[in-house]
Scaffold this motif. Structure first.
Motif, PDB file in Angstrom:
ATOM      1  N   GLN A 106       0.813  -1.220   0.000  1.00 45.57           N
ATOM      2  CA  GLN A 106       0.000   0.000   0.000  1.00 45.57           C
ATOM      3  C   GLN A 106       0.852   1.278   0.000  1.00 45.57           C
ATOM      4  OE1 GLN A 106       0.619  -1.938   2.533  1.00 45.57           O
ATOM      5  NE2 GLN A 106       0.824  -0.789   4.423  1.00 45.57           N
ATOM      6  N   GLY A 107       2.185   1.140  -0.007  1.00 46.77           N
ATOM      7  CA  GLY A 107       3.066   2.315   0.044  1.00 46.77           C
ATOM      8  C   GLY A 107       3.002   3.118  -1.246  1.00 46.77           C
ATOM      9  N   ILE A 108       3.089   4.435  -1.120  1.00 41.04           N
ATOM     10  CA  ILE A 108       2.976   5.317  -2.294  1.00 41.04           C
ATOM     11  C   ILE A 108       4.083   6.361  -2.264  1.00 41.04           C
ATOM     12  CG2 ILE A 108       1.459   6.831  -3.630  1.00 41.04           C
ATOM     13  CD1 ILE A 108      -0.918   5.582  -2.239  1.00 41.04           C
ATOM     14  N   GLN A 109       4.717   6.562  -3.389  1.00 37.46           N
ATOM     15  CA  GLN A 109       5.732   7.607  -3.499  1.00 37.46           C
ATOM     16  C   GLN A 109       5.111   8.911  -3.950  1.00 37.46           C
ATOM     17  OE1 GLN A 109       9.383   8.977  -6.361  1.00 37.46           O
ATOM     18  NE2 GLN A 109       9.357   6.783  -5.960  1.00 37.46           N
ATOM     19  N   ARG A 110       5.055   9.884  -3.009  1.00 33.48           N
ATOM     20  CA  ARG A 110       4.655  11.237  -3.381  1.00 33.48           C
ATOM     21  C   ARG A 110       5.791  11.921  -4.135  1.00 33.48           C
ATOM     22  NH1 ARG A 110       2.956   9.408   0.820  1.00 33.48           N
ATOM     23  NH2 ARG A 110       0.975   9.818   1.865  1.00 33.48           N
ATOM     24  N   GLY A 111       5.565  13.148  -4.543  1.00 35.57           N
ATOM     25  CA  GLY A 111       6.663  13.903  -5.123  1.00 35.57           C
ATOM     26  C   GLY A 111       6.187  15.039  -5.985  1.00 35.57           C
ATOM     27  N   SER A 112       7.158  15.725  -6.542  1.00 38.35           N
ATOM     28  CA  SER A 112       6.855  16.866  -7.391  1.00 38.35           C
ATOM     29  C   SER A 112       6.764  16.420  -8.841  1.00 38.35           C
ATOM     30  CB  SER A 112       7.956  17.914  -7.259  1.00 38.35           C
ATOM     31  OG  SER A 112       7.712  18.974  -8.156  1.00 38.35           O
ATOM     32  N   ALA A 113       5.822  16.986  -9.555  1.00 32.30           N
ATOM     33  CA  ALA A 113       5.712  16.734 -10.996  1.00 32.30           C
ATOM     34  C   ALA A 113       5.989  18.019 -11.770  1.00 32.30           C
ATOM     35  CB  ALA A 113       4.335  16.200 -11.343  1.00 32.30           C
ATOM     36  N   MET A 114       6.653  18.961 -11.111  1.00 31.22           N
ATOM     37  CA  MET A 114       7.023  20.206 -11.786  1.00 31.22           C
ATOM     38  C   MET A 114       7.962  19.914 -12.955  1.00 31.22           C
ATOM     39  SD  MET A 114       9.412  23.188 -10.161  1.00 31.22           S
ATOM     40  CE  MET A 114       8.320  23.696  -8.848  1.00 31.22           C
ATOM     41  N   ASP A 115       7.915  20.736 -13.990  1.00 29.27           N
ATOM     42  CA  ASP A 115       8.924  20.631 -15.043  1.00 29.27           C
ATOM     43  C   ASP A 115      10.166  21.380 -14.580  1.00 29.27           C
ATOM     44  OD1 ASP A 115      10.496  20.469 -17.245  1.00 29.27           O
ATOM     45  OD2 ASP A 115       9.063  21.389 -18.631  1.00 29.27           O
ATOM     46  N   MET A 116      10.895  20.764 -13.654  1.00 26.07           N
ATOM     47  CA  MET A 116      12.054  21.459 -13.086  1.00 26.07           C
ATOM     48  C   MET A 116      13.210  21.510 -14.080  1.00 26.07           C
ATOM     49  SD  MET A 116      14.826  19.494 -12.253  1.00 26.07           S
ATOM     50  CE  MET A 116      15.107  17.734 -12.152  1.00 26.07           C
TER      51      MET A 116
END
Lengths: 745, 745
Positions: B214-224
């Protein structure tokens, strides 16, 4: 037949003289093709694959008898030659861990002939494993290769006194228990990981072609790298009165018990494992954490077999040559399977029969081959080339004198033509491959194979071979790629033991046949649904092999394109030189790192670890003799091909006979009667199954394996022997060139 | 401290003059080391990771305020600098297929702080994705890289109007939805395959370190890759009164909805897929047949976010330099996480604090650095380098004038020292790495890292880098390998935008931290059980970075070892030349094969297939300017290092100041004010995050990406610009060499 302009322009033969490399008579091949029938093949496949047909089974004998009648009906001169071979079959077997018992059975699938298989079907087992009753913790050894044992050493884990569990793949099955035994293991399990031929590859049978959870791969565990064929009669035909070893003294019989299991069963054992997590490339597709072990729970493995002699029935049929009756074109495919064997071997066997039928039809119109055609349907290939090896051993002297070519097939699939064997057959195969149209792409099977090699993405098992060939194939006039061959089918005794010019042909690359390989589910239903619907490629195989046989038997001239062989040798010589260099460098580096304790310094102290197995220093090696022999061969090959091309169409009959007398046995110059170190049955200095690879070829094996096995005194010895062999081949070419140059044709 | 004889003999500095590359004063570092405490770090870690601490959360502010007090207590001059940054957070989200609804939640684990996380913890989501409500069939795109889309073209499958599902890995997260969007997809799901950081890698949390179902990786989806930092204020500090874009017009905000999901949820979606079986290297460790799709069942994806400005709190602390107060040694680590963020970032943050504490203790004994030391605790790194970027933009002019070095760390692990950044820091890092003892192997961390590189098996993600460095490291006097750096942590604005000499340090390679990365389970319990028990390596990181800071701040002389940089550039120039050659060859080959219809001929007609995306012909490229610049750089670097070595111990103060004045800003010669094509924020012509790679570096990006993106007119332009930059760097060295040669010291 449509051919693109591009192809016509660029993919033509380098040496197009009609003298060379076999003649294709379109008026004959068209009639031959017209007589072939996928429908006939389908009918035969269903009949032959209707029951289990392993050596010694009633249906195996029935097939041999029926084939004999078929050949005779087609107009061939046919007989059955019977050998008495050791064939171990299981009496009892068990794999247990605590209260868990492995199934070792494949449940039948409704609507499939697997459900009607008679009770003489063999359970899952490995022929020629060593009976025993052992209990020990498991160690997972990945594919169980030499590399994997090196990795185990780095992980600080020993298999001594343990039972190993290996997954199928990468090397031949029989290498796995052999290496396990050599590393001190007392038993061996082999399972089919779903990553390799199960659900990871596609839907499982009966929904799709891949291996279902309960599917099990049977097979031979003989040490065929020592010698194939009957374990009791190495080097001689296993006739009723042959002198025999016992199964306890036969060196090709394994010394420890071993069994194959399903991935349903393997998952239970592997999930219970403890110890370090397996390295990334050791992990399969089971939904578990793969661990190396040793497992905390002991596993009980027990196998007991009967060790009887069984009859092996080779069906031998021939059409006598009109001009050269003592020049034989031999073609074979085995007829025994592990259960019903629809794909392996019967899909190839029905193509062979269809060829025989079509040649029979030609016979009735008055056609006769110039050379004698010998068709062979081998028994006992599965236990390990029993029928073919015993026949080749029994008729060794005659074959070495008379055989022009041995063409082998085995189970057939769908897709692309593949050829391996003696690499001076490149131009011959090119001609054949340009005479057959691919039914899916409507181009020649030669062009399609080439386009496949050129367009394939750079991954998968054929990536390396593809890349090596791709740049050559881009150039106009490139001949069809003929790969080096090791073992794994009935060509081995001809190529490796007798030096008879050998060619192995087949189609594959599109269908996924691995999933039922050597299982109860290799049925006609499976083959016709997933592998070659309508046996379309069964007929294409008949056309291809038939044309090859007709071309080879249609004249009395040599088949050889030695420039292809010289090019291959140049590559193999470079390869072995690079091997020595990189092994020397690796040994030097390892010595430095061991001296400085670097492996221990770099290890994670919370995980088991160990130093690598110490390498021996690689001495200076003088490869000049090999380089010189390669250069001589290249020069002689070019001169021969030029002399042949200069000759145009005609050669006086006497000169043609002389030329053929020189060239027919040229590949026998590559043999060394003393054989390879420790395995004298293997006499070919250019090609052999790798000692710890199995089916896969090791080229220049005397030199290559002396280096990898650190037998330093064998290195110069086999450099000299191998160079002499290549020079002998070149000298034979020079004689032929002189003959061509002096001929008034 | 034990050091083996081997090591002492062979692994010494090439240039050992005390003048060069920072000075380590053992009387200072010993006292510094003695003041460090793993126990203090453990206490801080538990406190800081006790609650979710993303930007804008109460605990995030609490940490900043608390750290401010700590710095002050330690004797530093500290303040908080606040920026107002766009930070999207989810209001509602859904992933559905028929009656199936993805969980999008991580259930707490009893006995773990994850179970006590306050309700302001964010659910699984991707910052700066584009809100939307879409329903479409799924297409599985493997890792969602450019290579994967090329493969999709060969499979004849388009993502236009579809929702893609990609697995985490290979390229940075934000590249996946960006490429999906550019290929016409209308939504994107990203999941963590168990092959990459789940059960395949080890037992899952709480039994082991790896990602639970059930683990989920959050994060940024910005076009950095366009620009990092606040999306609304590119290039300038996001102060309260800064001029702002809107989130709808900000080009770094994604245009399609995207969500991360667990592998428990992904398995349901992937199992329902239809279409062709995924290529072998597309398959993960789920017990299913991976298929490419398009799926027959439509999937509904909906995301709605709030788009508020939030405060980002950077804690800035300094110790003024006694001799060179306007020469700054800056060191940073972020303090915001995605949930509790124990490993990422707090394991690095507590090491930073411990260093600050130990320097505070030194201060109390009367020690003063010669240069000013600036410690920074960044906020908002996770949404994408918000705090560091805004601070660097806000203080750009001052930093470009005063910064001698920026040292970055982030989440820390266990094992081997790794360094990346400006590659003229090799000798500097070598000195530092030889001053710290590895607690597991009892050798220096420098030697241990070297032994790791030399003994590592040739597989795994670091194999290529290892191999490239290994033969160099075998030689005596080899400097510590400093890798090129792209982005992925707070060093980016310093390296990529300002040209401040940058170094990123950390330990890793033994513990498996990926399994809880950006999930609710990145807790102090997890970190202390599985990643760095006892924070032993937390203290080692403090020693290493502390010594680096003390060495850099302990004198007023240059840190540069330009020969290391010149060697790296030589390698990178060769690499881009080979890239052009192989791309040219591939384009030519592809043109030929397309013209002859080879792809269609080779395709299996029973499976979907297509031609590859047509490549544009690669023109002749004149690389001579780059070769010449590389040669000039090599020569100038050697001359500088010789002049420095010849100088021995002393240099008159005025000359030292002049020398430093020349060398301190030397890496700014590598910038081009116009920036990279289409992304002017990135001004460094040597290092940049790959446009479609993300964190991973692309060296010589102006030239390299002009080739890979087929912008042919940019190729000569950026060859000229990059050559000029390398020549400017060399010219600066020549000035320094002349100064050294004329100095009477």
């Amino acid at each position: 037949m449509r051919r693109s302009i591009f192809f016509s322009l660029s993919f033509v033969l380098a040496a197009s003289s009609a003298l060379a490399q076999g003649t294709l008579d379109k008026s004959v091949t068209d009639r031959f093709d017209a007589a072939l029938s996928s429908q006939d093949q389908i009918g035969w496949l269903k009949m032959m694959a209707s029951e289990p047909n392993q050596v010694g089974s009633p249906h195996d004998k029935l097939i041999a008898d029926w084939e004999l009648q078929q050949f005779r009906k087609f107009g061939w001169d046919a007989h059955i030659e019977t050998f008495q071979v050791l064939f171990s079959t299981p009496v009892s077997e068990a794999v247990e861990m605590g209260s868990f018992k492995a199934t070792l059975q494949e449940k039948p699938i409704p609507g499939d002939t697997s459900s009607t298989a008679k009770d003489y079907a063999l359970p899952a087992y490995l022929a020629y494993q060593g009976d025993g009753d052992v209990t020990a913790p498991l160690v997972y050894v990945n594919y169980g290769t030499q590399e994997d044992y090196k990795q185990l050493a780095r992980l600080g884990i020993s298999v001594k006194g343990k039972i190993v569990i290996a997954r199928y793949g990468q090397v031949w099955r029989g290498v796995k228990p052999l290496l396990a035994y050599k590393h001190g293991a007392i038993g061996c399990l082999i399972y089919s990981d779903p990553a390799d031929d199960g659900y990871a590859e596609g839907a499982t049978y009966p929904e799709g072609p891949m291996r279902p959870p309960q599917g099990i791969q049977r097979g031979s565990a003989m040490d065929m790298m020592l010698y194939p064929g009957d374990p009791l009669t190495p080097g001689v035909g296993a006739t009723a009165d042959a002198k025999r070893l016992t199964h306890e003294t036969a060196p090709s019989v394994l010394k420890i018990p071993a069994l194959p299991i399903s991935y349903a069963d393997a998952q239970v054992l592997l999930k219970a494992m403890t110890g370090p997590v397996a390295p990334q490339n050791w992990r399969g597709a089971l939904p578990i954490t793969y661990r190396v072990g040793p497992g905390s729970q002991p596993v009980h493995l027990e196998v007991k077999s009967s060790w009887d002699l069984q009859p092996a029935y080779d069906v031998i049929a021939q059409i006598k040559g009109s001009q050269f009756p003592d020049q034989w074109v031999v073609r074979g495919n085995h007829h025994d399977g592990w259960v019903e064997g629809a794909s392996d071997p019967l899909s190839g066997q029905v193509a062979l029969l269809d060829e025989a039928k079509a040649m029979g039809a030609l016979l009735k119109t008055g056609w006769r081959p110039k050379r004698t055609i010998v068709y062979t349907s081998w028994d006992g290939e599965e236990p390990m080339l029993l029928g073919s090896t015993e026949w080749a051993e029994q008729h060794a002297a005659e074959l070495k004198k008379k055989a022009v070519l041995y063409i082998n097939t085995d189970g057939n699939s769908r897709g692309f033509l593949r050829a391996s064997g003696n690499q001076d057959l490149g131009a011959f195969v090119t001609k054949v491959s340009e005479s057959v149209t691919d039914p899916e792409a409507n181009v020649t099977v030669g062009r399609r194979a080439r386009d496949r090699l050129l367009t394939a993405a750079g991954s998968g098992p054929f990536a390396a071979a593809m890349k090596a060939e791709a740049s050559r194939l881009e150039k106009p006039g490139a001949t069809f790629p003929v790969g080096a061959a090791g073992s794994g089918s009935d060509f081995s005794p001809f190529l490796d033991h007798l030096g008879v010019t050998t060619l192995n042909l087949g189609f594959g690359g599109e269908a996924k046949s691995g999933g039922v390989y050597h299982s109860r589910y290799d049925t006609s239903e499976h083959h016709l649904r997933f592998i070659d619907p309508g046996l379309v490629y069964g007929k294409v195989l008949s056309e291809t092999v038939g044309h090859a046989v007709l071309a080879a038997a249609g004249n009395g001239l040599p088949l050889s394109s030695p420039a292809d062989f010289a090019r291959a040798m140049k590559g193999d010589i470079t390869k072995v030189e690079k091997l020595a260099d990189s092994q020397r460098e690796a040994a030097q580096k390892q010595k430095m790192l061991l001296a400085s304790n670097a492996y221990a310094v770099a290890a994670d102290p919370t995980e088991p670890h160990g130093n690598p197995v110490a390498m021996s220093a690689v001495p200076a090696i003088d490869f000049k003799p090999l380089d010189a022999a390669g250069a001589t061969l290249t020069k002689s090959a070019a001169a021969y091909e030029a002399a042949l091309a200069a000759h145009g169409q005609a050669l006086p009959a006497a000169d043609a006979a002389k030329l053929n007398g020189l060239m027919q046995t040229i590949n026998q110059t590559l043999l060394y009667e003393g054989g390879l170190p420790g395995r004298p049955w293997y006499k070919n200095l250019i090609y052999a199954p790798g000692r710890y690879v199995g089916y896969g070829v090791t080229t220049l094996p005397g030199v290559t394996e002396a280096i990898t096995e650190e037998r330093w005194s064998d290195v110069p010895k086999f450099i000299a022997l191998t160079s002499d062999a290549l020079k002998a081949y070149a000298a034979r070419l020079d004689q032929a060139t002189a003959l061509l140059q002096s001929s008034k044709g």
